[in-house]
Enzyme design. Sequence first.
Site, short mmCIF file in Angstrom:
data_model
loop_
_atom_site.label_atom_id
_atom_site.label_comp_id
_atom_site.label_asym_id
_atom_site.label_seq_id
_atom_site.Cartn_x
_atom_site.Cartn_y
_atom_site.Cartn_z
N GLN A 32 -23.86 -61.83 109.41
CA GLN A 32 -23.90 -61.23 110.74
C GLN A 32 -25.33 -60.97 111.21
O GLN A 32 -26.27 -60.99 110.42
CB GLN A 32 -23.13 -59.91 110.73
CG GLN A 32 -23.63 -58.92 109.67
CD GLN A 32 -22.58 -57.92 109.23
OE1 GLN A 32 -21.64 -57.65 109.97
NE2 GLN A 32 -22.71 -57.37 108.03
N ASP A 87 -23.90 -48.31 104.84
CA ASP A 87 -24.97 -47.39 105.27
C ASP A 87 -25.07 -46.16 104.36
O ASP A 87 -26.03 -45.40 104.45
CB ASP A 87 -24.77 -46.96 106.74
CG ASP A 87 -23.38 -46.41 106.99
OD1 ASP A 87 -22.98 -45.45 106.30
OD2 ASP A 87 -22.68 -46.93 107.87
N GLU A 107 -19.42 -53.57 99.15
CA GLU A 107 -19.94 -54.00 100.46
C GLU A 107 -20.20 -55.50 100.38
O GLU A 107 -20.87 -55.97 99.45
CB GLU A 107 -21.23 -53.21 100.76
CG GLU A 107 -22.09 -53.73 101.89
CD GLU A 107 -21.42 -53.70 103.27
OE1 GLU A 107 -21.00 -52.62 103.72
OE2 GLU A 107 -21.31 -54.79 103.88
N GLY A 140 -14.31 -56.99 99.73
CA GLY A 140 -13.39 -55.88 99.46
C GLY A 140 -11.98 -56.35 99.15
O GLY A 140 -11.30 -55.77 98.30
N ASP A 158 -14.04 -48.30 105.16
CA ASP A 158 -15.09 -47.98 106.14
C ASP A 158 -15.64 -49.30 106.67
O ASP A 158 -16.76 -49.69 106.37
CB ASP A 158 -16.19 -47.17 105.41
CG ASP A 158 -17.30 -46.75 106.35
OD1 ASP A 158 -17.16 -46.97 107.57
OD2 ASP A 158 -18.31 -46.21 105.86
N CYS A 159 -14.79 -49.98 107.44
CA CYS A 159 -15.11 -51.36 107.82
C CYS A 159 -15.52 -51.45 109.29
O CYS A 159 -15.37 -50.52 110.06
CB CYS A 159 -13.89 -52.24 107.57
SG CYS A 159 -12.45 -51.73 108.50
N SER A 160 -16.02 -52.63 109.65
CA SER A 160 -16.32 -52.94 111.05
C SER A 160 -15.01 -53.21 111.79
O SER A 160 -13.94 -53.29 111.18
CB SER A 160 -17.16 -54.21 111.16
OG SER A 160 -18.11 -54.27 110.16
N1 SPD Z 1 -16.71 -49.93 116.44
C1 SPD Z 1 -17.34 -49.73 115.19
C2 SPD Z 1 -16.43 -49.37 114.10
C3 SPD Z 1 -17.20 -49.29 112.84
C4 SPD Z 1 -16.63 -48.41 111.84
N2 SPD Z 1 -17.43 -48.39 110.66
C5 SPD Z 1 -18.72 -47.86 110.85
C6 SPD Z 1 -19.50 -47.80 109.59
C7 SPD Z 1 -20.12 -46.48 109.39
N3 SPD Z 1 -20.26 -46.20 108.02
#
Ligand code: SPD
EC number: 2.5.1.16
Length: 283
Positions: A32, A87, A107, A140, A158-160
């Site tokens: 990414q 993070d 991660e 993961g 804790d994903c995108s």
């Molecule tokens: N729209 C963004 C959603 C991201 C959620 N994860 C954020 C990571 C923070 N540790």
Amino acid sequence: MKDMPTWIDEYHKGSRFGLNGKVLLKKNSKYQEILIIESDFYGKALMLDGCWMTSLRDEKYYHECLVHPALSSIDKKSHILIIGGGDGGTARECLKYSQVAKIDLVEIDEEVIKVSKTFLQEIGGGAWSDKRLAIHIDDGVKWVEKTKDNFYDVIFIDCSDPSEFSNLLFTDSFYKECKRILTKKGILATQSESPESFKNIHIHILKSLNKIFKLSETMYSFVPIYPSGIWSWTFASDEELNLSKVNYKEVMDIESNCDVWNLNFQNAAFKMMPNKIVKELNS
Ligand code: SPD
């Protein structure tokens, strides 16, 4: 001109969610585009593939809500799995509990961890050097598949947002695998997107978890830099989900060490489901 502040926006369904700041880093990892900016009000912030992930000013709204409802309510919390979370904010919150003996943080993108350690040290803080934290650069989904049954007390996703490479983290088969590797009373805690800006995927997550686990509950609060601001976290378990039944002594200590989360805040947040979501879940 290169160092001049500029508007950096997340584009989402015809709206823009932006911060004014200087670009400190822009690079492409294997997975990414990674962008770090220094903004006036929110401080340093991380954007991945055009989506805001976190900022120094608002990260606690997100990380405290993901972690504390689960860890303050579960008795046994020695083995924790964090999927994503590069993070370091989720790990930092978990490590506030002395009963946490081991965290596996899985991660997929090593660059996210490197960049966070360099530019966002305040988020991971002491977690990065805590011996209880083991970092694994891995997928993961594959990690969960190769884990033995009944292994973790709590799993944090804790994903995108859903994308080409994170889509599998939102599937029924993945949630079932998470259930398999949780201990009997274990809790799955996941960020569950926005009931406003990501309504369809939000509904999908809630329906899936409700179908796969005996118990699930969703809380709503704010993450100021995410599209529409309103965000959600869902907690699921097959045995026990007493999210407000806590050890008060422990909670007092944790509360005094949090910026956003406390038990009153949490109890209100679990009653905040917008009515259109209630109706859709019941239809
Ligand atoms: N729209 C963004 C959603 C991201 C959620 N994860 C954020 C990571 C923070 N540790």
